[in-house]
Design a protein around this motif. Structure first.
Motif, mmCIF file in Angstrom:
data_model
loop_
_atom_site.group_PDB
_atom_site.id
_atom_site.type_symbol
_atom_site.label_atom_id
_atom_site.label_comp_id
_atom_site.label_asym_id
_atom_site.label_seq_id
_atom_site.Cartn_x
_atom_site.Cartn_y
_atom_site.Cartn_z
ATOM 1 N N ARG A 570 0.836 -1.204 0.000
ATOM 2 C CA ARG A 570 0.000 0.000 0.000
ATOM 3 C C ARG A 570 0.873 1.258 0.000
ATOM 4 N NH1 ARG A 570 -5.343 1.470 1.479
ATOM 5 N NH2 ARG A 570 -5.511 3.664 0.863
ATOM 6 N N ALA A 571 1.979 1.235 0.737
ATOM 7 C CA ALA A 571 2.877 2.396 0.749
ATOM 8 C C ALA A 571 3.483 2.625 -0.626
ATOM 9 C CB ALA A 571 3.975 2.199 1.793
ATOM 10 N N ALA A 572 3.846 1.549 -1.329
ATOM 11 C CA ALA A 572 4.416 1.683 -2.670
ATOM 12 C C ALA A 572 3.395 2.305 -3.615
ATOM 13 C CB ALA A 572 4.852 0.311 -3.184
ATOM 14 N N LEU A 573 2.140 1.909 -3.479
ATOM 15 C CA LEU A 573 1.087 2.489 -4.318
ATOM 16 C C LEU A 573 0.923 3.973 -4.024
ATOM 17 C CD1 LEU A 573 -1.221 1.912 -6.360
ATOM 18 C CD2 LEU A 573 -2.702 1.477 -4.383
ATOM 19 N N GLU A 574 0.883 4.337 -2.750
ATOM 20 C CA GLU A 574 0.718 5.743 -2.374
ATOM 21 C C GLU A 574 1.923 6.583 -2.795
ATOM 22 O OE1 GLU A 574 -1.981 6.981 -1.164
ATOM 23 O OE2 GLU A 574 -3.093 5.183 -0.586
ATOM 24 N N ALA A 575 3.110 5.962 -2.814
ATOM 25 C CA ALA A 575 4.332 6.695 -3.167
ATOM 26 C C ALA A 575 4.531 6.815 -4.667
ATOM 27 C CB ALA A 575 5.541 6.017 -2.532
ATOM 28 N N GLY A 576 3.670 6.170 -5.453
ATOM 29 C CA GLY A 576 3.806 6.263 -6.901
ATOM 30 C C GLY A 576 4.773 5.276 -7.498
ATOM 31 N N ALA A 577 5.000 4.132 -6.834
ATOM 32 C CA ALA A 577 5.900 3.119 -7.369
ATOM 33 C C ALA A 577 5.158 2.216 -8.348
ATOM 34 C CB ALA A 577 6.516 2.309 -6.236
ATOM 35 N N VAL A 578 4.421 2.834 -9.248
ATOM 36 C CA VAL A 578 3.698 2.156 -10.316
ATOM 37 C C VAL A 578 3.836 3.021 -11.569
ATOM 38 C CG1 VAL A 578 2.006 0.786 -9.024
ATOM 39 C CG2 VAL A 578 1.603 3.223 -9.392
ATOM 40 N N PRO A 579 3.712 2.418 -12.745
ATOM 41 C CA PRO A 579 3.980 3.193 -13.967
ATOM 42 C C PRO A 579 2.900 4.201 -14.317
ATOM 43 C CG PRO A 579 3.315 0.949 -14.514
ATOM 44 C CD PRO A 579 3.507 0.985 -13.033
ATOM 45 N N PHE A 580 1.733 4.101 -13.706
ATOM 46 C CA PHE A 580 0.608 4.945 -14.116
ATOM 47 C C PHE A 580 0.243 6.013 -13.092
ATOM 48 C CE2 PHE A 580 -0.747 1.017 -12.178
ATOM 49 C CZ PHE A 580 -1.645 1.407 -11.206
ATOM 50 N N LEU A 581 0.947 6.066 -11.943
ATOM 51 C CA LEU A 581 0.617 7.029 -10.900
ATOM 52 C C LEU A 581 1.866 7.692 -10.350
ATOM 53 C CD1 LEU A 581 -2.063 5.137 -8.726
ATOM 54 C CD2 LEU A 581 -2.487 6.943 -10.403
ATOM 55 N N LEU A 582 1.709 8.944 -9.972
ATOM 56 C CA LEU A 582 2.701 9.667 -9.185
ATOM 57 C C LEU A 582 2.249 9.643 -7.727
ATOM 58 C CD1 LEU A 582 3.151 12.677 -11.637
ATOM 59 C CD2 LEU A 582 4.752 10.773 -11.279
ATOM 60 N N PRO A 583 3.054 10.102 -6.786
ATOM 61 C CA PRO A 583 2.645 10.059 -5.376
ATOM 62 C C PRO A 583 1.286 10.713 -5.140
ATOM 63 C CG PRO A 583 4.957 10.586 -5.525
ATOM 64 C CD PRO A 583 4.444 10.575 -6.928
ATOM 65 N N GLY A 584 0.523 10.137 -4.215
ATOM 66 C CA GLY A 584 -0.778 10.678 -3.861
ATOM 67 C C GLY A 584 -1.886 10.307 -4.819
ATOM 68 N N GLY A 585 -1.635 9.392 -5.744
ATOM 69 C CA GLY A 585 -2.668 8.987 -6.687
ATOM 70 C C GLY A 585 -2.775 9.893 -7.901
ATOM 71 N N ARG A 586 -1.768 10.736 -8.128
ATOM 72 C CA ARG A 586 -1.793 11.609 -9.306
ATOM 73 C C ARG A 586 -1.566 10.792 -10.579
ATOM 74 N NH1 ARG A 586 -0.375 14.966 -5.278
ATOM 75 N NH2 ARG A 586 -0.718 17.200 -5.560
ATOM 76 N N PRO A 587 -2.495 10.843 -11.531
ATOM 77 C CA PRO A 587 -2.287 10.084 -12.777
ATOM 78 C C PRO A 587 -1.131 10.655 -13.576
ATOM 79 C CG PRO A 587 -4.601 10.704 -12.486
ATOM 80 C CD PRO A 587 -3.814 11.482 -11.486
ATOM 81 N N VAL A 588 -0.247 9.797 -14.041
ATOM 82 C CA VAL A 588 0.866 10.240 -14.872
ATOM 83 C C VAL A 588 0.349 10.901 -16.141
ATOM 84 C CG1 VAL A 588 2.794 9.404 -16.278
ATOM 85 C CG2 VAL A 588 2.493 8.548 -13.951
ATOM 86 N N SER A 589 -0.810 10.453 -16.604
ATOM 87 C CA SER A 589 -1.367 10.993 -17.846
ATOM 88 C C SER A 589 -1.938 12.395 -17.685
ATOM 89 C CB SER A 589 -2.468 10.060 -18.359
ATOM 90 O OG SER A 589 -3.493 9.912 -17.382
ATOM 91 N N ASP A 590 -2.079 12.883 -16.445
ATOM 92 C CA ASP A 590 -2.664 14.195 -16.187
ATOM 93 C C ASP A 590 -1.554 15.249 -16.163
ATOM 94 O OD1 ASP A 590 -3.636 16.508 -14.533
ATOM 95 O OD2 ASP A 590 -5.468 15.297 -14.489
ATOM 96 N N SER A 591 -1.664 16.233 -17.036
ATOM 97 C CA SER A 591 -0.607 17.245 -17.141
ATOM 98 C C SER A 591 -0.460 18.054 -15.860
ATOM 99 C CB SER A 591 -0.896 18.181 -18.319
ATOM 100 O OG SER A 591 -2.152 18.826 -18.150
ATOM 101 N N GLN A 592 -1.586 18.393 -15.213
ATOM 102 C CA GLN A 592 -1.510 19.153 -13.975
ATOM 103 C C GLN A 592 -0.856 18.335 -12.864
ATOM 104 O OE1 GLN A 592 -2.307 22.474 -13.590
ATOM 105 N NE2 GLN A 592 -1.214 22.145 -11.657
#
Length: 859
Positions: A570-592
């Motif tokens: 769960r910590a890895a997910l929250e920290a953005g250790a996935v290819p589609f998210l940045l920390p806090g659940g920010r989508p990589v695809s979202d420019s903002q």
């Protein structure tokens, strides 16, 4: 007057006025008044027993005429509730109470051995303490004390010294009430006599149904296989010959040592034992409490976030105990959490960096040289990806996430060491990450109903199992389990099995409706109105299951919680250790989202989509991608991993111990295990669970190694301390922008095995062949024996006899284990995923795939 006030009962304890809720035990009312009453059998999380009688107090109650009158004899304050107008006189104000307590203590000490200096409980023993505070100053007993052969090996991990036992029954009550495994019980009556040769009737004793205590005749046909026969029975006989009721014991009932399976929670009986009767084979005679330094910590084995206490001496961890956290694990932990800690400092521990020389051998080197080789290797490779695994705390996962984006300029990072799907990506991004503290332990204990999907609670998260069982016994919740068959854990939770063969989960979940023509699914839909759905990571194995879970939650109003298998997931997910998210659940695809992260990190974030674990391995196999691995096991990775590691242009491994991945790496950096660093895990609830460093160490954390590697590459992570990590993380953790849309995937085709074939079902058992259980042979002996489960109809079709051996064959290998017939769908075979005699990865077939079953012919 409010309803709350009317439910209060007013009493006096030693002259003090006390108001407590109706039904409160006298001993609890005294505690509220700050008055101590000695006790042994009493425990706040166990039902009253009144077994030891040490808490006797004098009680006066108003009679029919309203006048107070003392009872004819003292009462056990741990077993009687308060009543209006009651007055209680403890040992502090009543000679009767004091004399009664002194007398009980004298009786308890009559046969108790005077071995405090060598007893494991010495120095933290309630009997020792209360013998001084509430006992006589001098013993009047002059006869020979009763003795027993010892120790009894209750299991390969739990040892029993019966002559120390005071029959408080804490251990038996815990196992019956809390764990649901009554492997240890009170047997016999009275006091018995001193020697086995002078009597045939034995006194009251605690044991695992020892035949010589109950005078059972073991008879013929009782299996005697046992790895270590020494001290297994009360006279040293083989455990099964004198253990349990006579008669054959099936393979499914045995542990790896050949004894009847005891419990995944048996170590709690040691901790709550008020004397030194129950001891650990691992800790026995190794230290005294006053030699130890204690540090609070958090378990690293699963996503429970269980509170533990680590005791060490002279730089070596000696034992781990359960902490007391009412909101999480209460006072209980699993045996895995308690005993599996020696992996952190085994003889294969890596202490210095290694690099691969011109001859292809890994050789020790300096940190400066290793950093230089690693940096030049990454620069030459050009592109890289990171496999972080699920063992890392939040701070290290965050460092890997930032390192990937700001140093490697890539989104190629994934903590999931398994095959993943876009459906799972969307589920995690839309319904899990960034939700904060969601469903809690207290809520599942009191939920209207709890449905488990892709989750075997007792095996995969023991604290959830204990909390659900507690709620079921208190009738505050009920449980249903979507699975191929009802496991021991399901039965102990009085769970309702919702049968689903592998591949049929979406269809079954979609049929759960108040309009369903199947009564049990209609009832389930009604119960889930306001209930909870706990989703394990295995739910992602079947396409459409996660979509069906979300649809079911929308139909019924149930809340959803994701329960991963590892502590750091769960910590890895929250920290953005996935290819589609940045920390806090920010989508990589979202420019903002990229801009926000770039402002915090003082760098721009690439918008190029990252690769997941399988994608990175495929690119590495093609020679196009360097790999950085952290705490990852080869057996947990997809099947192409070995070839990918061989073909990758460059491999860096950050690891605590040598492994089959470090053996193939070009650079190996040693890093600190959890016991040698501080950090934060995030448990399945979304609750942050910080832990401190236990042992002084010169080992670097993953974050510190990445910091130095970044500098070698000409960058700065700017994460010198834990505080700096949390400052950045707090800036990014709140995201109020657009979320990834929830998945909408239809269920796939249902597998259709032909004759002699079956659909593979599997999951991890709690105690298995995982590397975080290495160097713990006593714990390993308590694991379930590996078996295969099939239905009676499947066995009949394939002419497989009960208790015979079967061979399960997949694409790349086969496994031969004993077969057990279970009530489950036909043409389905279940195997433990990673037990010593059964590694499903060897089959080369994923769960839900087709395997071949053949019967082994006995020679």
């Amino acid at each position: 007057m409010t309803a709350t006030e009317t439910d209060l009962v007013n009493i006096k304890v030693d002259g003090q006025d006390v108001s407590v809720p109706q039904g409160t035990l006298i001993i609890r009312a005294a505690e509220q008044a700050g008055i101590r009453i000695p006790r042994f059998c009493d425990h706040p999380l166990l039902k009253p027993a009144g077994a030891c009688r040490q808490c006797l107090v004098e009680v006066a109650r108003p009679g029919r005429d309203g006048n107070l009158a003392k009872g004819p004899k003292p009462v056990a304050s741990c077993a009687e509730a308060v009543s209006p107008g009651m007055e209680v006189y403890t040992q502090a104000t009543s000679e009767v109470s004091e004399k009664a307590q002194h007398g009980i203590m004298e009786f308890l000490l009559i046969n108790h051995p005077l071995d405090c200096p060598i007893c494991d409980k010495g120095g933290e023993c309630p009997l020792q303490n209360q013998a001084m505070s509430d006992g006589r100053g001098k013993s009047r007993f002059t006869d020979i004390k009763r003795t027993f052969p010892k120790p009894i090996k209750v299991s390969s991990q739990i040892l029993l010294d019966r002559d120390r036992c005071i029959l408080c029954q804490r251990c038996t009550r815990f196992q019956s009430e809390i764990a649901g495994d009554a492997f240890i019980q009170l047997q016999g009556r009275g006091g018995g006599s001193a020697g086995y040769e002078v009597h045939g009737l034995h006194g009251s004793q605690i044991g695992n149904f020892d035949a010589s205590i109950l005078d059972f005749d073991s008879g013929d046909g009782v299996p005697t296989q046992v790895l270590d026969e020494q001290n297994s029975g009360p006279h040293g006989e083989a455990g099964l010959m004198v253990g349990h009721a006579p008669g054959p014991i099936g393979d499914a009932e045995l542990d790896e040592s050949g004894r009847p399976f005891s419990s995944y929670f048996s170590g709690n009986t040691i901790q709550i034992c008020p004397v030194g009767a129950l001891t650990s084979a691992t800790y026995r005679f190794r230290a005294r409490p006053f030699d130890l330094v204690s540090v609070p910590s958090v378990t690293e084995h699963d996503a429970s976030g269980s509170d533990i206490r680590v005791d060490f001496r002279r730089g070596t961890v000696m034992r781990r105990l359960a902490g007391n956290d009412p909101e999480v694990n209460e006072e209980w932990i699993t045996d895995k959490d308690r005993f599996a800690f020696r992996w952190q400092n085994g003889d294969d521990r890596i202490t210095v960096p290694h690099v691969r020389d011109e001859n292809g051998a890994l050789v020790p080197t300096s940190w400066a040289d290793a950093m230089d080789v690693a940096a030049r290797g990454l620069e030459k490779a050009g592109k890289a990806g990171i496999l972080t695994g699920g063992r890392l705390p939040l701070e290290d996962s965050y460092a890997y996430s930032k390192f990937a984006r700001t140093v490697l300029k890539t989104n190629n990072i994934d903590f999931r060491t398994r095959e993943t799907t876009e459906e799972e990506d969307r589920f995690l991004a839309s319904s899990v990450v960034g939700t904060g503290l969601g469903v809690t332990y207290r809520e599942i204990e009191n939920a209207k109903h709890v449905l488990l999907v892709g989750l075997e609670a007792e095996e995969e998260c023991g604290s959830i199992f204990l909390r659900l069982r507690k709620g079921v016994r208190a009738k505050t919740t009920s449980v249903s389990v979507l699975a191929p068959f009802a496991t021991r854990g399901t039965l102990k939770m009085a769970g309702t099995l919702v049968t689903a063969a592998p591949g049929t989960e979406p269809q079954v979940l979609n049929a759960v409706s108040e309009n369903s023509d199947r009564e049990h699914l209609k009832v389930l839909a009604e119960r889930l109105n306001g209930g909870v759905i706990l989703v394990g990571e295995r739910a992602s194995e079947t396409p459409g299951t996660l979509t069906a879970v979300l649809d079911l939650a929308e139909r019924t109003g149930a809340r959803i919680a994701w329960v991963p298998r590892r502590a750091g997931d769960r910590a890895a997910l929250e920290a953005g250790a996935v290819p589609f998210l940045l920390p806090g659940g920010r989508p990589v695809s979202d420019s903002q989202a990229r801009v926000d992260a770039g402002v915090t990190w003082n760098d721009s974030i690439t918008d190029v989509a990252g690769l997941n674990t399988v994608g990175m391995l495929e690119e590495a196999q093609a020679g196009n991608l360097a790999l950085i691995t952290a705490g990852v096991e080869l057996v947990d990775l997809p099947a192409l991993a070995p070839e990918a590691l061989k073909s990758a242009p460059f491999v860096i491994s950050l690891e605590v111990r040598r492994s089959n991945i470090t053996a193939q790496a070009d650079v190996v950096f040693p890093v600190a295990p959890p016991v040698e660093k501080g950090g934060t895990f995030i448990n399945w609830e979304g609750r942050e669970r910080p832990f401190g460093q236990v042992l002084t160490s010169t080992a670097l954390t993953d974050r510190q190694v990445l910091e130095e590697l970044a500098e070698e590459l000409g960058y700065s992570l700017d994460l010198p301390t834990l505080e700096s990590v949390h400052e950045e993380y707090r800036e990014l953790v709140e995201w109020d922008g657009a979320r990834v849309e929830r998945p909408r995937v239809a269920g796939g085709a249902i597998p259709a095995p032909a004759k002699s074939e079956a659909v593979l079902s599997t999951w991890h058992l709690m105690i298995d062949d995982g590397r975080l259980q290495d160097f713990e042979p006593h714990l390993a002996g308590t694991a379930h024996r590996a078996i295969a489960r099939i239905s009676p109809e499947t066995a009949k079709e394939l002419r497989i006899e009960r208790d015979s051996l079967i061979t399960v064959t997949g694409k790349t290998g086969s496994i031969t284990v004993p077969v057990v017939l279970s009530h489950m769908p036909d043409r389905v075979v279940w195997l433990p995923k990673k037990s010593p005699a059964c590694h499903v990865a060897d089959l080369g077939t994923a769960p839900g795939g087709i395997v071949t079953i053949t019967a082994e012919v006995n020679s």
